[in-house]
Write an enzyme that holds these catalytic residues in place. Sequence first.
Site, mmCIF file in Angstrom:
data_model
loop_
_atom_site.group_PDB
_atom_site.id
_atom_site.type_symbol
_atom_site.label_atom_id
_atom_site.label_comp_id
_atom_site.label_asym_id
_atom_site.label_seq_id
_atom_site.Cartn_x
_atom_site.Cartn_y
_atom_site.Cartn_z
ATOM 1 N N GLU A 8 0.390 -19.992 -62.546
ATOM 2 C CA GLU A 8 0.156 -19.942 -63.996
ATOM 3 C C GLU A 8 -1.318 -19.724 -64.314
ATOM 4 O O GLU A 8 -1.649 -19.004 -65.269
ATOM 5 C CB GLU A 8 0.679 -21.221 -64.632
ATOM 6 N N GLU A 57 -4.303 -23.022 -66.265
ATOM 7 C CA GLU A 57 -2.878 -23.294 -66.046
ATOM 8 C C GLU A 57 -2.171 -23.543 -67.377
ATOM 9 O O GLU A 57 -1.057 -23.068 -67.612
ATOM 10 C CB GLU A 57 -2.724 -24.492 -65.110
ATOM 11 N N ASP A 73 0.773 -20.946 -68.567
ATOM 12 C CA ASP A 73 2.126 -21.439 -68.819
ATOM 13 C C ASP A 73 2.655 -20.885 -70.135
ATOM 14 O O ASP A 73 3.815 -20.471 -70.228
ATOM 15 C CB ASP A 73 2.106 -22.972 -68.846
ATOM 16 N N ASP A 80 1.112 -24.398 -60.347
ATOM 17 C CA ASP A 80 -0.021 -24.365 -61.280
ATOM 18 C C ASP A 80 -0.928 -23.168 -61.012
ATOM 19 O O ASP A 80 -1.434 -22.536 -61.949
ATOM 20 C CB ASP A 80 -0.842 -25.655 -61.156
#
Length: 231
Positions: A123, A47, A51, A120
Amino acid sequence: MEERILEYEEEIGYHFRNPSLLQNALTHSSYCMENQLPAERSYERLEFLGDAYLDAVISSVLYEKKIHSPEGSLSKLRSEIVCEKACEEVAEKLKIGKYLILGNGEERTGGREKTSILADAVESTIAAVFLDGGYEEARAFILREFSGLIDRAISGKLFQDYKTKLQEKLQREGACPKIEYRTVRETGPDHNKTFQVALIVNGNLISYGMGKSKKEAQQDAARAALSGEKA
Protein backbone atom coordinates in the site's frame (compact mmCIF):
# COMPACT_ATOMS: atom_id res chain seq x y z
CA MET A 1 20.80 1.76 -1.09
CA GLU A 2 20.51 3.33 -4.56
CA GLU A 3 21.15 -0.03 -6.22
CA ARG A 4 18.40 -1.63 -4.12
CA ILE A 5 15.94 1.10 -5.12
CA LEU A 6 16.76 0.66 -8.82
CA GLU A 7 16.29 -3.10 -8.52
CA TYR A 8 12.91 -2.67 -6.85
CA GLU A 9 11.85 -0.23 -9.57
CA GLU A 10 12.49 -3.00 -12.09
CA GLU A 11 10.32 -5.37 -10.05
CA ILE A 12 7.36 -2.98 -9.95
CA GLY A 13 7.76 -1.68 -13.50
CA TYR A 14 7.85 2.00 -12.56
CA HIS A 15 10.83 4.40 -12.37
CA PHE A 16 10.65 7.24 -9.88
CA ARG A 17 11.51 10.85 -10.55
CA ASN A 18 11.82 11.24 -6.77
CA PRO A 19 13.46 8.02 -5.46
CA SER A 20 13.20 9.21 -1.85
CA LEU A 21 9.45 8.49 -2.03
CA LEU A 22 10.18 4.85 -2.78
CA GLN A 23 12.80 4.69 -0.06
CA ASN A 24 10.21 5.95 2.43
CA ALA A 25 7.72 3.38 1.12
CA LEU A 26 10.13 0.58 2.02
CA THR A 27 11.26 1.89 5.40
CA HIS A 28 9.72 0.32 8.50
CA SER A 29 9.20 2.37 11.66
CA SER A 30 11.66 0.12 13.54
CA TYR A 31 14.49 1.41 11.36
CA CYS A 32 13.51 5.02 12.08
CA MET A 33 13.35 4.38 15.83
CA GLU A 34 16.73 2.65 15.97
CA ASN A 35 18.40 5.35 13.87
CA GLN A 36 16.65 8.31 15.53
CA LEU A 37 14.93 9.38 12.31
CA PRO A 38 11.61 11.24 12.28
CA ALA A 39 8.57 8.97 12.16
CA GLU A 40 7.47 10.41 8.81
CA ARG A 41 10.52 8.79 7.20
CA SER A 42 8.78 5.41 7.60
CA TYR A 43 6.06 4.06 5.34
CA GLU A 44 3.18 4.54 7.79
CA ARG A 45 1.74 7.76 6.34
CA LEU A 46 2.19 6.44 2.81
CA GLU A 47 0.44 3.19 3.78
CA PHE A 48 -2.56 5.23 4.96
CA LEU A 49 -2.76 7.01 1.59
CA GLY A 50 -2.10 3.89 -0.49
CA ASP A 51 -4.89 1.99 1.25
CA ALA A 52 -7.36 4.67 0.19
CA TYR A 53 -6.26 4.63 -3.46
CA LEU A 54 -6.25 0.83 -3.61
CA ASP A 55 -9.79 0.83 -2.26
CA ALA A 56 -10.89 3.47 -4.79
CA VAL A 57 -9.34 1.76 -7.82
CA ILE A 58 -10.65 -1.71 -6.93
CA SER A 59 -14.10 -0.22 -6.30
CA SER A 60 -14.03 1.45 -9.72
CA VAL A 61 -12.94 -1.73 -11.50
CA LEU A 62 -15.63 -3.85 -9.83
CA TYR A 63 -18.27 -1.20 -10.60
CA GLU A 64 -17.29 -1.39 -14.28
CA LYS A 65 -16.98 -5.19 -14.48
CA LYS A 66 -20.02 -6.18 -12.38
CA ILE A 67 -22.67 -3.89 -13.83
CA HIS A 68 -25.60 -5.98 -12.56
CA SER A 69 -24.28 -6.57 -9.03
CA PRO A 70 -25.88 -4.80 -6.06
CA GLU A 71 -23.88 -2.73 -3.57
CA GLY A 72 -23.64 -5.54 -1.02
CA SER A 73 -22.12 -7.97 -3.52
CA LEU A 74 -19.63 -5.36 -4.71
CA SER A 75 -18.61 -4.59 -1.13
CA LYS A 76 -18.00 -8.26 -0.43
CA LEU A 77 -15.84 -8.67 -3.51
CA ARG A 78 -13.88 -5.54 -2.67
CA SER A 79 -13.20 -6.74 0.86
CA GLU A 80 -11.76 -9.98 -0.54
CA ILE A 81 -9.32 -8.05 -2.72
CA VAL A 82 -8.45 -5.10 -0.46
CA CYS A 83 -7.12 -7.14 2.45
CA GLU A 84 -3.83 -8.20 4.03
CA LYS A 85 -3.84 -11.63 2.42
CA ALA A 86 -4.28 -10.23 -1.09
CA CYS A 87 -1.60 -7.60 -0.55
CA GLU A 88 0.73 -10.27 0.84
CA GLU A 89 0.31 -12.25 -2.38
CA VAL A 90 1.23 -9.17 -4.41
CA ALA A 91 4.18 -8.55 -2.10
CA GLU A 92 5.43 -12.08 -2.67
CA LYS A 93 5.19 -11.62 -6.43
CA LEU A 94 7.14 -8.34 -6.21
CA LYS A 95 9.65 -9.79 -3.69
CA ILE A 96 9.05 -6.79 -1.44
CA GLY A 97 10.49 -8.57 1.59
CA LYS A 98 13.91 -8.49 -0.06
CA TYR A 99 13.87 -4.69 -0.31
CA LEU A 100 12.42 -3.66 3.05
CA ILE A 101 14.51 -1.39 5.25
CA LEU A 102 14.09 -2.78 8.77
CA GLY A 103 15.52 -2.17 12.20
CA ASN A 104 17.76 -4.86 13.64
CA GLY A 105 15.09 -6.06 16.05
CA GLU A 106 12.48 -6.47 13.33
CA GLU A 107 15.06 -8.17 11.13
CA ARG A 108 15.79 -10.74 13.81
CA THR A 109 12.11 -11.56 14.36
CA GLY A 110 11.39 -12.28 10.69
CA GLY A 111 9.93 -8.94 9.64
CA ARG A 112 10.63 -9.61 5.97
CA GLU A 113 8.05 -12.40 6.03
CA LYS A 114 5.36 -10.86 8.26
CA THR A 115 2.01 -10.54 6.52
CA SER A 116 1.17 -7.17 8.06
CA ILE A 117 4.49 -5.59 7.06
CA LEU A 118 4.38 -6.96 3.53
CA ALA A 119 0.79 -5.80 3.04
CA ASP A 120 1.57 -2.32 4.37
CA ALA A 121 4.57 -2.06 2.04
CA VAL A 122 2.37 -2.81 -0.98
CA GLU A 123 0.00 0.00 0.00
CA SER A 124 2.86 2.41 0.70
CA THR A 125 4.32 1.61 -2.72
CA ILE A 126 0.96 2.46 -4.31
CA ALA A 127 1.01 5.82 -2.53
CA ALA A 128 4.60 6.49 -3.58
CA VAL A 129 3.71 5.82 -7.22
CA PHE A 130 0.69 8.12 -6.91
CA LEU A 131 2.70 10.98 -5.38
CA ASP A 132 5.45 10.59 -7.96
CA GLY A 133 3.44 9.97 -11.13
CA GLY A 134 -0.20 10.78 -10.43
CA TYR A 135 -3.45 8.85 -10.29
CA GLU A 136 -3.20 7.16 -13.70
CA GLU A 137 0.23 5.70 -12.90
CA ALA A 138 -1.04 4.44 -9.54
CA ARG A 139 -4.11 2.95 -11.20
CA ALA A 140 -1.95 1.25 -13.85
CA PHE A 141 0.27 -0.24 -11.13
CA ILE A 142 -2.74 -1.54 -9.18
CA LEU A 143 -4.38 -3.06 -12.24
CA ARG A 144 -1.11 -4.69 -13.30
CA GLU A 145 -0.42 -6.28 -9.92
CA PHE A 146 -3.98 -7.03 -8.75
CA SER A 147 -5.57 -8.15 -12.05
CA GLY A 148 -5.24 -11.84 -11.23
CA LEU A 149 -6.73 -11.33 -7.78
CA ILE A 150 -9.64 -9.36 -9.25
CA ASP A 151 -10.41 -12.09 -11.79
CA ARG A 152 -10.21 -14.82 -9.14
CA ALA A 153 -12.49 -12.88 -6.79
CA ILE A 154 -15.09 -12.36 -9.53
CA SER A 155 -14.98 -16.07 -10.45
CA GLY A 156 -15.29 -17.08 -6.78
CA LYS A 157 -11.86 -18.70 -6.64
CA LEU A 158 -10.00 -16.23 -4.47
CA PHE A 159 -8.39 -17.70 -1.35
CA GLN A 160 -10.19 -21.01 -1.32
CA ASP A 161 -7.88 -23.14 0.81
CA TYR A 162 -7.53 -26.18 -1.41
CA LYS A 163 -4.31 -27.21 0.36
CA THR A 164 -6.13 -27.67 3.67
CA LYS A 165 -9.05 -29.41 1.96
CA LEU A 166 -6.65 -31.87 0.28
CA GLN A 167 -4.82 -32.62 3.51
CA GLU A 168 -8.10 -33.24 5.34
CA LYS A 169 -9.32 -35.52 2.53
CA LEU A 170 -6.14 -37.61 2.61
CA GLN A 171 -6.31 -37.89 6.39
CA ARG A 172 -9.97 -38.99 6.25
CA GLU A 173 -8.90 -41.75 3.90
CA GLY A 174 -6.69 -43.10 6.65
CA ALA A 175 -3.40 -41.96 5.24
CA CYS A 176 -0.57 -40.19 7.02
CA PRO A 177 0.45 -38.23 3.98
CA LYS A 178 3.80 -36.63 3.31
CA ILE A 179 2.79 -33.71 1.08
CA GLU A 180 5.35 -31.70 -0.87
CA TYR A 181 4.84 -28.74 -3.20
CA ARG A 182 7.91 -28.49 -5.43
CA THR A 183 8.49 -25.51 -7.74
CA VAL A 184 9.53 -27.01 -11.06
CA ARG A 185 9.48 -24.03 -13.41
CA GLU A 186 9.54 -20.23 -13.45
CA THR A 187 8.78 -18.37 -16.66
CA GLY A 188 8.45 -14.72 -17.64
CA PRO A 189 10.29 -11.55 -16.63
CA ASP A 190 11.09 -10.91 -12.97
CA HIS A 191 8.21 -8.44 -12.55
CA ASN A 192 5.65 -10.83 -14.09
CA LYS A 193 6.66 -14.42 -13.41
CA THR A 194 4.51 -17.52 -13.70
CA PHE A 195 5.28 -20.47 -11.44
CA GLN A 196 4.61 -24.16 -12.04
CA VAL A 197 4.42 -26.36 -8.96
CA ALA A 198 4.32 -30.16 -8.71
CA LEU A 199 2.26 -31.75 -5.94
CA ILE A 200 3.96 -34.87 -4.60
CA VAL A 201 2.26 -37.12 -2.02
CA ASN A 202 4.28 -39.90 -0.38
CA GLY A 203 6.81 -39.68 -3.20
CA ASN A 204 4.21 -39.89 -6.00
CA LEU A 205 3.54 -37.09 -8.47
CA ILE A 206 -0.17 -36.23 -8.22
CA SER A 207 -0.77 -32.99 -10.10
CA TYR A 208 0.64 -29.71 -11.36
CA GLY A 209 -0.47 -26.17 -10.61
CA MET A 210 0.19 -22.77 -12.17
CA GLY A 211 0.08 -19.30 -10.63
CA LYS A 212 1.55 -15.82 -10.51
CA SER A 213 3.03 -16.62 -7.10
CA LYS A 214 4.28 -19.85 -5.55
CA LYS A 215 1.38 -19.85 -3.08
CA GLU A 216 -1.16 -19.44 -5.89
CA ALA A 217 0.47 -22.28 -7.85
CA GLN A 218 0.39 -24.54 -4.78
CA GLN A 219 -3.31 -23.87 -4.29
CA ASP A 220 -3.91 -24.63 -7.98
CA ALA A 221 -2.04 -27.94 -7.70
CA ALA A 222 -4.15 -28.93 -4.67
CA ARG A 223 -7.33 -27.89 -6.52
CA ALA A 224 -6.29 -30.05 -9.49
CA ALA A 225 -5.71 -33.03 -7.19
CA LEU A 226 -9.13 -32.62 -5.55
CA SER A 227 -10.86 -32.42 -8.92
CA GLY A 228 -9.11 -35.54 -10.19
CA GLU A 229 -6.96 -33.85 -12.82
CA LYS A 230 -3.97 -36.03 -13.68
CA ALA A 231 -0.39 -34.79 -13.78
